[in-house]
Design an enzyme around this catalytic site. Structure first.
Site, PDB file in Angstrom:
ATOM      1  CG  ASP A   1      -2.212   0.825   0.961  1.00 18.55           C
ATOM      2  OD1 ASP A   1      -2.196   1.658   0.047  1.00 18.55           O
ATOM      3  OD2 ASP A   1      -3.198   0.652   1.706  1.00 18.55           O
TER       4      ASP A   1
ATOM      5  CD  GLU B   1      -6.391   5.888   2.872  1.00 15.81           C
ATOM      6  OE1 GLU B   1      -5.482   5.352   3.512  1.00 15.81           O
ATOM      7  OE2 GLU B   1      -6.226   6.357   1.727  1.00 15.81           O
TER       8      GLU B   1
HETATM    9  C1  BGC Z   1      -5.181   2.968   0.481  1.00 17.91           C
HETATM   10  C2  BGC Z   1      -5.487   1.934  -0.559  1.00 17.91           C
HETATM   11  C3  BGC Z   1      -5.464   2.541  -1.925  1.00 17.91           C
HETATM   12  C4  BGC Z   1      -4.148   3.226  -2.147  1.00 17.91           C
HETATM   13  C5  BGC Z   1      -4.026   3.891  -3.495  1.00 17.91           C
HETATM   14  C6  BGC Z   1      -3.956   3.731   0.156  1.00 17.91           C
HETATM   15  O1  BGC Z   1      -3.774   4.785   1.043  1.00 17.91           O
HETATM   16  O2  BGC Z   1      -5.031   2.358   1.735  1.00 17.91           O
HETATM   17  O3  BGC Z   1      -6.714   1.328  -0.287  1.00 17.91           O
HETATM   18  O4  BGC Z   1      -5.686   1.554  -2.887  1.00 17.91           O
HETATM   19  O5  BGC Z   1      -3.951   4.197  -1.166  1.00 17.91           O
HETATM   20  O6  BGC Z   1      -4.792   5.022  -3.583  1.00 17.91           O
HETATM   21  C1  BGC Z   2      -3.978   7.788  -0.186  1.00 16.83           C
HETATM   22  C2  BGC Z   2      -3.901   8.112  -1.625  1.00 16.83           C
HETATM   23  C3  BGC Z   2      -4.068   9.573  -1.675  1.00 16.83           C
HETATM   24  C4  BGC Z   2      -2.970  10.217  -0.913  1.00 16.83           C
HETATM   25  C5  BGC Z   2      -3.112  11.688  -0.912  1.00 16.83           C
HETATM   26  C6  BGC Z   2      -2.824   8.394   0.536  1.00 16.83           C
HETATM   27  O1  BGC Z   2      -2.751   8.042   1.865  1.00 16.83           O
HETATM   28  O2  BGC Z   2      -4.034   6.447  -0.049  1.00 16.83           O
HETATM   29  O3  BGC Z   2      -4.784   7.446  -2.428  1.00 16.83           O
HETATM   30  O4  BGC Z   2      -4.090  10.048  -2.985  1.00 16.83           O
HETATM   31  O5  BGC Z   2      -2.866   9.768   0.399  1.00 16.83           O
HETATM   32  O6  BGC Z   2      -1.855  12.271  -0.806  1.00 16.83           O
END
Ligand code: BGC
Ligand code: BGC
Length: 832
Positions: free
Chosen positions: A326, A525
Site C-alpha cells: 500500500d 481512511e
Molecule cells: C489505500 C489503498 C489505496 C491506495 C491507493 C492507500 O492509502 O489504503 O486502499 O488503494 O492508497 O490510492
Molecule cells: C492515499 C492516496 C491519496 C494520498 C493523498 C494516501 O494516503 O491512499 O490514495 O491520494 O494519500 O496524498
C-alpha cells in the site's frame, strides 16, 4: 523557539536486515505476530498457465538486466512520474492515488486519462534503449464504480452493498465497473476491499461489505468474477475486463479501537476465521492481485510479515498472482524508511507502491540486490508473478490502450444501462429501521424535502469520489447523476404531486409529509476515524428541523446518509419512519423507488436491505445493540407502537479525534491558551468570556463565527503573543503525514499583525513556520499547513502536544473558529 528543529531520525536499516527465514518447524509462539500456515485452509488457484506463457517468461527473465527487473517491482503515482521515467527506469506499474489525475488535474476529463494511458504504454514498450520493453500496468481505486472519473456510474459504497445480500448483483456491479474502467484505458482496480470491520469507529468501515465474514466471503468471488471474468486462462483485456485486487491483507478491519493502520491484537484463529475468510473465495476465483495492509497484526506490520504474505497467502493458499504493497506502507515496516525497505520484498511484496518515493526505492533495491542482500531467486519470483498477470491480461498483444475494445467509448460512462444497475443496488441497500405507517408515501400529495444532505451528490457518494476524501466537489461535478432530492421530486411530480426542497424545513404551504435527509459528510481512511459511534454534533441540526415539522403536525421520514451504524436515537424517536441509505452514490432515484408508492398507496418496490452490522444502542458499542446484524423492516412487517429510545449517548467521547477546536470550543482534553513567550508565567488558559490576558494587552471575547457564537475574538494591542491549543495527552499524527492532510485553521483577520507565524510542538521540539501571510479581511478563511511538507523537513510527528500555535508580532485583531486536521483548505500556506 528554534526554526525547523529537526529530530534526528534513527533510520537505522539493520545491515542486510532481513534474510529469507525458513518456516519454523514448530508452531510459532502465540502473540508473536508470526503465523503458523499449517492451521490455515489450503486453497486452489484455478488460473491455468500455458507452457507458451511460461516459456515467454523464462525468455524474458534471461534477457532482462537487473535494472529492468528491479524497475518492474516498482509502482509510481501520477503525481510524481512521467512517461519518460517509466521508460528510463522500466517501471512495472503506475497508479493514480485518490488525489492524482492526468497532467496534474485530479478532475481531468475522461479523454485525458486515455491519452495518458497511451503515453505510459508507449514509453514502457519503447525498446530504443535496448531494453526488453515490458508493458506497464495502470492501477486505480475504482472502489464504487470508476470513482475517479467525472460522469462515471457510482455505486453505493460497499457497506450499502452488504445490506443487499445479493451476490448476483455484486457480479453485475463488477462487470459495469470493469467496462467503465476500460473506457479510459486503465487495466487494474484496487478493489474489492474485503475488510471485515469489527469496530465502526474505523474511518474505512464503509469500504467493507459487512462485519460478518460469511457475508463478505459470499461477495468476494462474485465481485472478482464481475471485474476479471472467469478464471479460465483466457486473456482478460480482449474480454473487456480488468484485473482485481482484494485488500487489505490482512486484518485491516480488526485493529484495536478501529484505528486506521493500527494493530490487530487478536489471535491467529480470529485473524484466519474473521479477516481471512473472504480471501479464500477470491483466490478460488483467480484474483490477480492482493494488496497488503498498512496495519499490523500482533505488533508486526503486515507489509513486513513473511509468515502471512508468503507462508499463508502464497504457499498455503496457493495465491498465484502478485502482492502489491500500500501507499508508502513499506516505510512503516520496522527498520525501514520510505526510501529503503528490502524487508518488504523479502517478506513477499512483489510490487512496491512507492508513489512519490519510487526513485529512492528503485535505487536502494538495486543496490541491495547488487550487494546480495536480496537473493536473485526472490527478485525473479516477484518478476515472474508480475509477468504472469501481465500475460494473463493480454498486455503483450492487445496494443496501446486507445486501440483496445471499449476504449474511448465515453458514452458508456454513466450509460442508462449502467445507471440502472446502480439504481437497483440503491433500492436494495436501503434499510428500514422504523415505519409507523407513513411509508410508502402517496405520490399525489405535497412533499417537503429538507435536511442538509438532500441535494448533495458528493455527500451521498462519500469518500473516494473524484477526490481522495470526496471533498471539494459539488453537484456540477456529477453530470447525469441524480441527487436523493432530484429522485424524490421526479417520482412525486410525475405522479401529479408537488415537491419542494427546503434544507432548513421552511415552507409556504403546509406539506402532507416531509423527508429530512441528514447524516455524515464524506471522509476517507484515517480522516474518518472517530472517538465514538455518534454522528458528529455539528451534523445533528436536522434533528431540530424534524422537531419543528413534527410540532406542526407534519409526518416526518428521516433518511440517513452514513458509512456506518451510529447512535442517532433522537432522530429515531422524532421521525415517523427512519431509512438508512448508506452512501448510495450517483443514482439517488433508488430511494424514491421504495419510499414513494403508487397512487393507491401500495408500494412500487419493497425494502429488502438488512443491517450489514449491529446498530448501537449508545455511542459506545459496549453498551449493547439496538438492532442486530440482519435487522431490517419491510412493508409487510407488523406495526407496533413505538417505545421511545433512551436519548443518552452513553459514556463515550464525542467527535473526531482530529478536531482540536470546533466553533470556538476546544475538544475534550484540549485547551485554548494565550501567552507572551518572552514573559515567563504569562500563559492564560481561556475558559470564560470576556477574558483579559498578557497584562491587559489581549482581550478575548465571543463573536459570531461560522455559527452563532462560534468565534473567539482576540484583540491584541501590541507586542508578542501566541494563541495555542494544547493537551496533556500528546497525539501521534505521523500517519496523517503520509497523505494530503493539513492542519486547518479557520480565522478572520480583522487587523493583520506586523508578522504572523504558525508553530507546532512535538516531543521536545518546536517547529516554526514563519512568516505566514494572512491578509486582512472581513471573511473567514480556512488556511492549511501541509503535514506531508513538515514530514519532508524530517519532522517526527508522533508526539504532538501542541499542534497549533499562532504567534503574532504587533497589534492584531482576529476571530478564530476552528482548528482541525483535514484536506479541504481554502488557502494552502507554504510550509517554509
Ligand atoms: C489505500 C489503498 C489505496 C491506495 C491507493 C492507500 O492509502 O489504503 O486502499 O488503494 O492508497 O490510492
Ligand atoms: C492515499 C492516496 C491519496 C494520498 C493523498 C494516501 O494516503 O491512499 O490514495 O491520494 O494519500 O496524498
Amino acid at each position: 523557539m528554534r526554526s525547523w528543529a529537526v529530530l534526528t531520525m534513527a533510520a537505522a536499516l539493520t545491515a542486510g536486515g532481513a534474510s529469507l527465514q525458513a518456516q519454523p518447524a514448530s508452531p510459532p509462539a502465540q502473540g508473536s505476530g508470526v503465523a503458523n500456515p499449517a492451521i490455515w485452509p489450503e486453497r486452489h488457484y484455478p488460473v491455468p498457465v500455458s507452457a507458451a506463457d511460461e516459456a515467454k517468461i523464462a525468455d524474458l527473465l534471461r534477457r532482462m538486466t537487473l535494472e529492468e527487473k528491479i524497475g518492474q517491482l516498482v509502482q509510481a503515482d501520477l503525481c510524481c512520474v512521467t512517461p519518460a521515467d517509466v521508460k528510463t527506469y522500466n517501471l512495472g506499474s503506475v497508479l493514480n492515488g485518490g488525489n492524482s489525475g492526468p497532467y496534474g488535474n485530479d478532475l481531468a476529463p475522461a479523454a485525458d486519462w486515455l491519452k495518458l494511458a497511451d503515453e505510459f504504454y508507449a514509453a514502457s514498450i519503447d525498446t530504443s534503449d535496448g531494453g526488453v520493453g515490458i508493458p506497464v500496468v495502470w492501477g486505480t481505486d475504482a472502489v464504487h464504480g470508476h470513482s475517479n472519473i467525472i460522469g462515471a456510474t457510482l455505486f453505493p459504497h460497499n457497506i450499502g452493498l452488504g445490506a443487499m445480500r445479493d451476490p448476483e448483483l455484486i457480479e453485475r456491479i463488477g462487470a459495469v465497473t470493469a467496462t467503465e474502467i476500460r473506457v479510459t484505458g486503465q487495466e487494474w482496480t484496487f478493489a474489492p476491499t474485503v475488510a471485515v470491520p469489527q469496530d465502526f469507529r474505523w474511518g474505512r468501515a464503509y469500504e467493507g461489505y459487512s462485519s460478518n465474514p460469511e457475508l463478505v466471503a459470499s461477495y468476494t468471488g462474485a465481485m472478482v468474477r464481475g471485474l476479471q471474468g472467469p478464471p479460465d486462462g483466457a486473456r482478460i483485456l480482449p474480454r473487456g475486463k480488468v484485473i482485481a485486487s482484494t485488500k487489505h491483507f490482512l486484518g485491516d478491519g480488526g485493529t484495536a479501537n478501529g484505528v486506521d493502520q493500527g494493530d490487530a491484537q487478536i489471535s491467529e484463529e480470529e485473524l484466519r476465521d474473521i479477516h481471512g475468510a473472504p480471501y479464500g473465495p477470491a483466490i478460488e476465483e483467480g484474483v490477480g492481485t492482493v494488496m497488503a495492509s498498512f496495519s499490523s497484526w500482533q505488533g508486526v506490520k503486515m507489509t513486513g510479515n513473511q509468515s502471512l504474505l508468503t507462508g499463508v497467502l502464497k504457499d498455503r493458499m496457493n495465491f498465484g498472482g502478485f502482492v502489491v504493497s500500500d501507499w508508502n506502507a513499506h516505510g512503516q515496516v520496522e527498520g525501514c524508511t520510505n526510501a529503503s525497505c528490502p524487508q518488504a520484498l523479502l517478506a513477499g511484496i512483489d510490487l512496491y507502491m512507492a508513489p512519490d518515493t519510487w526513485k529512492p526505492i528503485y535505487e536502494s533495491l538495486l543496490a541491495q540486490a547488487k550487494a546480495g542482500q536480496i537473493p536473485m531467486s526472490r527478485i525473479d519470483d516477484a518478476v515472474t508473478r508480475l509477468l504472469r498477470v501481465k500475460l494473463r491480461l493480454g498486455l503483450f498483444e492487445t496494443g496501446k490502450p486507445s486501440s483496445r475494445d471499449l476504449s474511448g467509448h465515453y458514452e458508456l460512462l454513466g450509460s442508462a444501462e449502467h445507471r440502472a444497475v446502480a439504481r437497483e443496488a440503491v433500492r436494495k441497500s436501503l434499510v428500514l429501521l422504523k415505519n409507523q405507517g407513513v411509508l410508502p408515501l402517496k405520490p399525489g400529495g405535497r412533499l417537503l424535502v429538507a435536511g442538509d444532505g438532500a441535494d448533495d451528490i458528493a455527500r451521498q457518494s462519500g469518500g473516494w469520489t473524484l477526490t481522495w476524501q470526496g471533498t471539494g466537489i459539488d453537484n456540477s461535478h456529477f453530470p447525469g447523476a441524480t441527487s436523493l432530492w432530484a429522485g424524490l421530486r421526479e417520482a412525486v411530480t410525475s405522479a401529479g404531486g408537488s415537491a419542494e426542497l427546503s434544507p432548513g424545513g421552511s415552507f409556504t404551504t403546509k406539506p402532507d409529509a416531509a423527508i429530512v435527509i441528514f447524516g455524515e459528510k464524506p471522509y476517507a481512511e484515517f480522516q474518518g476515524d472517530r472517538a465514538s459511534l455518534q454522528l458528529d454534533p455539528e451534523l445533528t441540526a436536522p434533528f431540530e428541523t424534524m422537531r419543528k415539522l413534527k410540532a406542526q403536525g407534519i409526518p416526518v421520514v428521516a433518511v440517513m446518509i452514513t458509512g456506518r451504524p451510529l447512535y442517532v436515537n433522537p432522530a429515531l424517536n422524532l421521525a415517523d419512519a427512519f431509512v438508512v441509505t448508506w452512501l448510495p452514490g450517483t443514482e439517488g432515484g433508488g430511494l424514491a423507488d421504495v419510499l414513494v408508492g403508487k397512487p393507491d398507496g401500495t408500494p412500487r418496490f419493497d425494502f429488502q436491505g438488512k443491517l450489514p452490522a449491529d446498530w448501537p444502542r449508545t455511542a459506545n458499542m459496549a453498551d449493547g445493540v439496538l438492532h442486530p446484524f440482519g435487522f431490517g423492516l419491510n412493508y409487510a412487517s407488523p406495526r407496533a407502537a413505538w417505545t421511545p429510545l433512551a436519548e443518552d449517548a452513553g459514556n463515550a467521547a464525542a467527535g473526531d479525534a482530529r478536531t482540536f477546536l470546533a466553533s470556538g470550543v476546544p475538544a475534550s482534553s484540549w485547551s485554548l491558551h494565550i501567552v507572551d513567550p518572552s514573559l515567563p508565567g504569562s500563559q492564560t488558559r481561556i475558559t470564560t468570556f470576556p477574558a483579559e490576558a498578557l497584562g491587559g494587552r489581549a482581550k478575548v471575547s465571543i463573536e459570531e463565527g461560522l455559527v452563532q457564537e462560534g468565534g473567539r475574538r482576540f484583540r491584541i494591542s501590541g507586542g508578542t503573543s501566541a494563541v495555542s491549543l494544547g493537551t496533556f495527552d500528546p497525539i501521534d499524527i505521523s500517519r496523517e503525514t503520509n497523505g494530503d492532510v493539513m492542519l486547518l485553521v479557520t480565522l478572520k483577520m480583522l487587523k493583520a499583525p506586523q508578522q504572523a507565524g504558525f508553530a507546532m510542538i512535538s516531543g521536545t521540539d518546536t517547529l516554526v513556520v514563519s512568516p505566514v501571510t494572512m491578509p486582512q479581511g472581513t471573511k473567514f478563511v480556512r488556511y492549511g499547513l501541509s503535514l506531508k511538507c513538515l514530514r519532508e523537513k524530517g519532522v517526527d510527528m508522533s508526539n504532538v502536544a501542541t499542534p497549533f500555535i499562532l504567534s503574532t508580532e504587533g497589534a492584531a485583531d482576529f476571530v478564530l473558529t476552528d482548528v482541525r486536521l483535514g484536506t479541504d483548505a481554502e488557502v494552502v500556506l507554504p510550509c517554509g
